[in-house]
Design a protein around this motif. Structure first.
Motif, short mmCIF file in Angstrom:
data_model
loop_
_atom_site.label_atom_id
_atom_site.label_comp_id
_atom_site.label_asym_id
_atom_site.label_seq_id
_atom_site.Cartn_x
_atom_site.Cartn_y
_atom_site.Cartn_z
N ILE A 28 5.04 1.76 -0.86
CA ILE A 28 5.35 0.39 -0.42
C ILE A 28 6.84 0.25 -0.18
CG2 ILE A 28 5.44 -2.02 -1.16
CD1 ILE A 28 2.72 -1.73 -2.35
N ASP A 29 7.65 0.76 -1.10
CA ASP A 29 9.10 0.70 -0.92
C ASP A 29 9.54 1.53 0.29
OD1 ASP A 29 9.54 -1.03 -3.01
OD2 ASP A 29 9.94 0.54 -4.47
N ILE A 73 11.58 1.48 5.81
CA ILE A 73 11.51 1.86 7.23
C ILE A 73 11.49 0.60 8.11
CG2 ILE A 73 10.04 2.90 8.99
CD1 ILE A 73 9.19 4.95 6.83
N CYS A 74 10.70 -0.39 7.70
CA CYS A 74 10.62 -1.64 8.47
C CYS A 74 11.95 -2.37 8.48
CB CYS A 74 9.51 -2.54 7.91
SG CYS A 74 7.84 -1.93 8.22
N MET A 75 12.67 -2.33 7.34
CA MET A 75 13.96 -3.01 7.28
C MET A 75 14.97 -2.33 8.20
SD MET A 75 15.24 -5.67 5.85
CE MET A 75 16.11 -6.07 7.36
N ILE A 113 15.79 5.28 1.34
CA ILE A 113 14.87 4.38 2.04
C ILE A 113 14.05 3.57 1.05
CG2 ILE A 113 12.88 4.28 3.60
CD1 ILE A 113 13.96 6.70 5.05
N GLU A 114 13.63 4.22 -0.06
CA GLU A 114 12.90 3.49 -1.10
C GLU A 114 13.75 2.36 -1.66
OE1 GLU A 114 10.48 5.48 -4.17
OE2 GLU A 114 10.92 7.35 -3.10
N SER A 117 14.79 -5.19 0.07
CA SER A 117 14.79 -5.59 1.48
C SER A 117 15.03 -7.07 1.70
CB SER A 117 13.48 -5.17 2.15
OG SER A 117 12.36 -5.69 1.45
N ILE A 118 14.66 -7.92 0.74
CA ILE A 118 14.83 -9.36 0.94
C ILE A 118 16.30 -9.73 1.12
CG2 ILE A 118 14.95 -9.96 -1.52
CD1 ILE A 118 13.19 -11.99 1.24
N ILE A 119 17.20 -9.04 0.40
CA ILE A 119 18.63 -9.33 0.53
C ILE A 119 19.17 -8.70 1.80
CG2 ILE A 119 20.89 -9.18 -0.57
CD1 ILE A 119 18.83 -11.01 -1.96
N TYR A 120 18.68 -7.50 2.14
CA TYR A 120 19.05 -6.89 3.42
C TYR A 120 18.80 -7.86 4.56
CZ TYR A 120 19.77 -1.95 2.11
OH TYR A 120 20.26 -0.76 1.61
#
Length: 328
Positions: free
Chosen positions: A9-10, A15-17, A254-255, A261-264
Motif C-alpha cells: 500500500i505504501d 508511486i501515485c504521489m 518510495i514506501e 503522502s498526505i503532506i506531500y
C-alpha cells in the motif's frame, strides 16, 4: 502501539504521489501536460481513494473512532497546511492577498480539492458502513446511489461546498477498496504474472481507445465523456498496479513517500511552481527535451521530501499524529 504498515500500500501510494508530482512539474515547467492527463493522473487519484477504502475494512467497525481518525489525520492537516501556504501561494501566483477570500476557500473545502473530497468521502462511507452494519448488498446499493448523484451533480458545472460531487464519486472507489480487502483471499488467484500481463494489455487497449477518440476522464472538475469506459479504465489500472507493486522489489524511499503522502500532497503544487521559476531564472527552459522535466522532477521530489520529513520530525502535531516518523 505503532501501527503496522502494509508495504504494498505504501509502495503504491508512493508511486501515485510521484505521478502527481510529475503532473504538476510538467504543468509548471513546460506549461502543459506533455504526457496526456488521461494517461495516468486520474488513475493515480482514484487509486488513492481505493487504498483509503481498503484500509477502512475492519472486522469490528467503530464509527466514532473512524470519525476521530478522519479529523485527526485529514481535517487537521487540511486546516493547518492550507492556512500556512495560502498567502505564499497567492504571492507566488502574483495574486492579490485577500484574507477573507482565503478563509472562505479553506472553510468551504475549496483550498485543496483532493483532501477535502477524501475527508467528505470517508465520512460518507463511514456512515454507510454504520447504517449497513457491513451488509454487502446495502453498501453496494447506497454506493451506486452516491455515484448516480455525483453524475447528476457533475452536469450542472457548479463548484460544490467541500467538493460534494467529487466525494460522492469517490465513495465508489472507497467501497471497491473495502470490498477488495473483504474478499482479498479470492483475489489472490489474479495476483500472478500472466494476469499482470493481461491487465497491462487491456489497459493499453483502453488508453489507446481513449486517446484515439479524444475521450476525457477528468475527475476534478468532473469532466467524464464515457462513464463505462472510465470505470473500466480505473479498475483495470488499479488491479494492474496492485499486481505490479507486489512483483517489483521494495524501495524504502518510495514506501516512505507513500506513508507520508498526505503532506506531500499539500506541496505538490507550490514546490513545482517555485522550481519552474528558478529554472526559468537560470535559463533552464523546456524546449522539447524531456530530460529537463526529469531534472525538475528530481529537484521537486528532493525538496518536497525534505519539507515533509521536517514537518513530521519537528512539528508532528500538524499532521495529526503524536510522534514523528524518521526515514529509516
Amino acid at each position: 502501539m505503532e501501527k503496522v504498515r502494509i508495504y504494498w500500500i505504501d509502495m503504491l501510494r508512493g508511486i501515485c504521489m510521484i505521478a502527481i508530482l510529475l503532473d504538476h512539474t510538467e504543468l509548471y515547467v513546460a506549461g502543459y501536460n506533455i504526457i496526456p492527463y488521461n494517461m495516468y493522473v486520474t488513475n493515480a487519484l482514484c487509486i488513492f481513494f481505493f487504498l483509503s477504502g481498503y484500509l477502512m475494512f475492519k472486522q469490528k467497525w467503530n464509527i466514532q473512532k473512524k470519525i476521530i481518525s478522519i479529523c485527526r489525520t485529514l481535517l487537521i492537516p487540511y486546516l493547518i497546511f492550507t492556512t500556512i501556504i495560502a498567502i505564499p501561494k497567492a504571492l507566488i501566483h502574483g495574486n492579490t492577498v485577500d484574507i477573507e477570500e482565503i478563509f472562505i476557500k479553506i472553510f468551504t473545502g475549496q483550498a485543496s480539492w483532493f483532501v477535502a473530497a477524501l475527508i467528505v468521502a470517508e465520512l460518507i462511507f463511514s456512515i454507510i458502513l454504520w447504517i449497513s452494519r457491513g451488509k454487502v448488498i446495502i453498501i453496494s446499493i447506497i454506493t451506486l446511489l452516491c455515484f448516480g448523484i455525483s453524475v447528476f451533480l457533475s452536469d450542472s458545472n457548479t463548484s460544490y461546498i467541500w467538493q460534494t460531487d467529487n466525494a460522492l464519486q469517490a465513495v465508489l472507489f472507497l467501497s471497491s477498496g473495502y470490498f477488495y480487502h473483504h474478499y482479498e483471499d479470492r483475489f489472490q488467484v489474479i495476483h500472478k504474472l500472466p494476469y499482470t500481463i493481461l491487465f497491462l494489455l487491456l489497459l493499453f487497449i483502453v488508453k489507446l481507445y481513449e486517446y484515439e477518440h479524444h475521450i476525457t476522464i477528468m475527475i476534478w472538475p468532473v469532466n467524464i465523456d464515457n462513464y463505462p469506459l472510465f470505470i473500466t479504465d480505473i479498475f483495470i489500472c488499479t488491479l494492474f498496479m496492485i499486481n505490479l507493486v507486489k512483483i517489483i522489489p521494495k524501495c524504502k524511499m518510495i514506501e516512505w513517500t507513500g506513508a507520508h503522502s498526505i503532506i506531500y500532497y499539500f506541496f505538490c503544487g507550490g514546490v513545482p511552481l517555485i522550481i519552474s521559476k528558478l529554472f526559468t531564472h537560470t535559463g533552464i527552459i523546456y524546449q522539447g527535451n524531456y530530460l529537463i522535466i526529469l531534472l525538475a522532477l528530481a529537484c521537486v521530489y528532493i525538496i518536497t521530501t525534505g519539507l515533509t520529513w521536517a514537518i513530521y520530525h519537528f512539528i508532528p502535531f500538524s499532521t495529526g499524529r503524536k510522534f514523528h516518523f524518521p526515514i529509516q
